[in-house]
Scaffold this motif. Structure first.
Motif, PDB file in Angstrom:
ATOM      1  N   TRP A 189       0.835  -1.333  -0.037  1.00 52.94           N
ATOM      2  CA  TRP A 189      -0.077   0.143   0.005  1.00 52.94           C
ATOM      3  C   TRP A 189       0.702   1.343  -0.075  1.00 52.94           C
ATOM      4  O   TRP A 189       0.388   2.197  -0.639  1.00 52.94           O
ATOM      5  CB  TRP A 189      -1.051  -0.014   1.135  1.00 52.94           C
ATOM      6  CG  TRP A 189      -1.747   1.068   1.322  1.00 52.94           C
ATOM      7  CD1 TRP A 189      -1.638   1.937   2.581  1.00 52.94           C
ATOM      8  CD2 TRP A 189      -2.828   1.635   0.480  1.00 52.94           C
ATOM      9  NE1 TRP A 189      -2.493   3.157   2.127  1.00 52.94           N
ATOM     10  CE2 TRP A 189      -3.309   2.856   0.816  1.00 52.94           C
ATOM     11  CE3 TRP A 189      -3.164   1.156  -0.752  1.00 52.94           C
ATOM     12  CZ2 TRP A 189      -4.545   3.610   0.276  1.00 52.94           C
ATOM     13  CZ3 TRP A 189      -3.976   1.745  -1.360  1.00 52.94           C
ATOM     14  CH2 TRP A 189      -4.746   3.010  -0.827  1.00 52.94           C
ATOM     15  N   TRP A 190       1.798   1.018   0.700  1.00 51.38           N
ATOM     16  CA  TRP A 190       3.126   2.423   0.940  1.00 51.38           C
ATOM     17  C   TRP A 190       3.127   2.737  -0.639  1.00 51.38           C
ATOM     18  O   TRP A 190       3.571   3.835  -1.115  1.00 51.38           O
ATOM     19  CB  TRP A 190       3.930   2.047   1.699  1.00 51.38           C
ATOM     20  CG  TRP A 190       4.827   3.102   2.156  1.00 51.38           C
ATOM     21  CD1 TRP A 190       4.713   4.365   1.790  1.00 51.38           C
ATOM     22  CD2 TRP A 190       5.697   3.413   3.377  1.00 51.38           C
ATOM     23  NE1 TRP A 190       5.603   5.150   2.616  1.00 51.38           N
ATOM     24  CE2 TRP A 190       6.147   4.539   3.462  1.00 51.38           C
ATOM     25  CE3 TRP A 190       5.966   2.385   4.506  1.00 51.38           C
ATOM     26  CZ2 TRP A 190       6.959   5.108   4.312  1.00 51.38           C
ATOM     27  CZ3 TRP A 190       6.795   3.013   5.361  1.00 51.38           C
ATOM     28  CH2 TRP A 190       7.303   4.040   5.192  1.00 51.38           C
ATOM     29  N   THR A 193       0.833   4.429  -2.779  1.00 54.33           N
ATOM     30  CA  THR A 193       0.465   5.806  -2.418  1.00 54.33           C
ATOM     31  C   THR A 193       1.698   6.731  -3.118  1.00 54.33           C
ATOM     32  O   THR A 193       1.705   7.737  -3.318  1.00 54.33           O
ATOM     33  CB  THR A 193       0.513   6.203  -0.933  1.00 54.33           C
ATOM     34  OG1 THR A 193       1.734   5.556  -0.358  1.00 54.33           O
ATOM     35  CG2 THR A 193      -0.623   5.518  -0.274  1.00 54.33           C
ATOM     36  N   ARG A 205      -1.798   6.998   3.497  1.00 54.40           N
ATOM     37  CA  ARG A 205      -0.886   6.125   3.605  1.00 54.40           C
ATOM     38  C   ARG A 205      -0.834   5.483   4.959  1.00 54.40           C
ATOM     39  O   ARG A 205      -0.977   4.423   5.453  1.00 54.40           O
ATOM     40  CB  ARG A 205       0.407   6.540   3.081  1.00 54.40           C
ATOM     41  CG  ARG A 205       1.509   5.429   3.081  1.00 54.40           C
ATOM     42  CD  ARG A 205       2.412   5.238   4.454  1.00 54.40           C
ATOM     43  NE  ARG A 205       3.111   6.234   4.743  1.00 54.40           N
ATOM     44  CZ  ARG A 205       3.890   6.578   5.953  1.00 54.40           C
ATOM     45  NH1 ARG A 205       3.961   5.269   6.571  1.00 54.40           N
ATOM     46  NH2 ARG A 205       4.809   7.467   6.018  1.00 54.40           N
ATOM     47  N   THR A 209      -1.787   1.617   6.565  1.00 50.94           N
ATOM     48  CA  THR A 209      -0.657   0.943   7.031  1.00 50.94           C
ATOM     49  C   THR A 209      -0.883   0.786   8.697  1.00 50.94           C
ATOM     50  O   THR A 209      -0.551  -0.015   9.145  1.00 50.94           O
ATOM     51  CB  THR A 209       0.827   1.709   6.792  1.00 50.94           C
ATOM     52  OG1 THR A 209       0.572   3.052   7.265  1.00 50.94           O
ATOM     53  CG2 THR A 209       0.732   1.702   5.321  1.00 50.94           C
TER      54      THR A 209
END
Length: 229
Positions: A189-190, A193, A205, A209
């Motif tokens: 996911w980081w 972004t 983010r 997270t």
């Protein structure tokens, strides 16, 4: 093409045209009625032409089949090369998801193996706790990704020596695997972004997270609790 050959053959059987004066003679004539030229030369020439044309017709399907086979083989080879992975990713090895053996006691081991087996879960927990502190602190994506790869390598080194002792050992393995999956999901996911920073903000983010880190902490606590049983 075969019809054309047939027509030529029929024509040659019914008449013989003189090569010198052009007079059309009967097929069984040996010499031209007008100029007395030998007609067998024309007849033999027509036979050779017909034979060469027939051989070419027979070879054409074979050539087409060979071309088709080459094209199909080339397409299959290209498809195989496209499917071949280009980037190796760090993954957890099978010991993390190994099934329980049903044994209640450890198999026979040397004293050194026994010591390594009992130390392995403690080393795994220590590595996960250190990474959890890093994850919930201030760090860059590059540092997070590098430390995550190191964590996976360390777990893959420690867990093979962790031999089954109790029924709760399978729970420990599963909780450790779930913990690492949450860390990996946070990394993915980081990265998303970063690639879409015009749409996703730093707050987006952290919100996502942090949920992964909270879940990882719960799985880690479950792994520690299973060690005490």
């Amino acid at each position: 093409m075969f019809r054309k050959i047939t027509r030529v053959n029929k024509a040659s059987n019914s008449s013989a045209k003189c090569l010198h004066c052009g007079l059309v003679n009967f097929a069984d004539a040996q010499s031209c009625k007008r100029c007395q030229s030998d007609l067998s030369v024309r007849h033999n020439k027509q036979i050779r032409v017909s034979q060469r044309t027939g051989e070419g017709a027979r070879r054409s399907p074979v050539a087409l089949i060979m071309v088709a086979v080459i094209v199909v083989c080339s397409a299959l080879a290209f498809s195989f090369l496209r499917q071949k992975p280009t980037n190796a990713e760090v993954v957890l090895s099978e010991p993390l998801l190994a099934e329980a053996t049903g044994q209640e006691t450890a198999p026979e081991m040397t004293l050194e193996q026994e010591a390594a087996s009992r130390a392995a879960p403690h080393n795994v927990v220590a590595a996960l706790r250190n990474f959890q502190d890093l994850a919930e602190g201030e760090t860059s994506y590059e540092m997070y990704e590098s430390r995550l790869n190191n964590l996976k390598a360390e777990l893959n080194h420690e867990l093979p020596s962790f031999v089954f002792h109790h029924a709760s050992d399978e729970t420990f393995r599963l909780e450790v695997a779930a913990t690492v999956r949450e860390y990996t999901a946070a990394a993915n996911w980081w990265k998303t972004t970063i690639r879409n920073n015009s749409v996703l903000t730093e707050a987006d983010r952290k919100e996502r997270t942090q949920g992964n880190f909270d879940s990882a902490r719960s799985h880690l606590a479950n792994a520690v609790n299973s060690m005490a049983r």
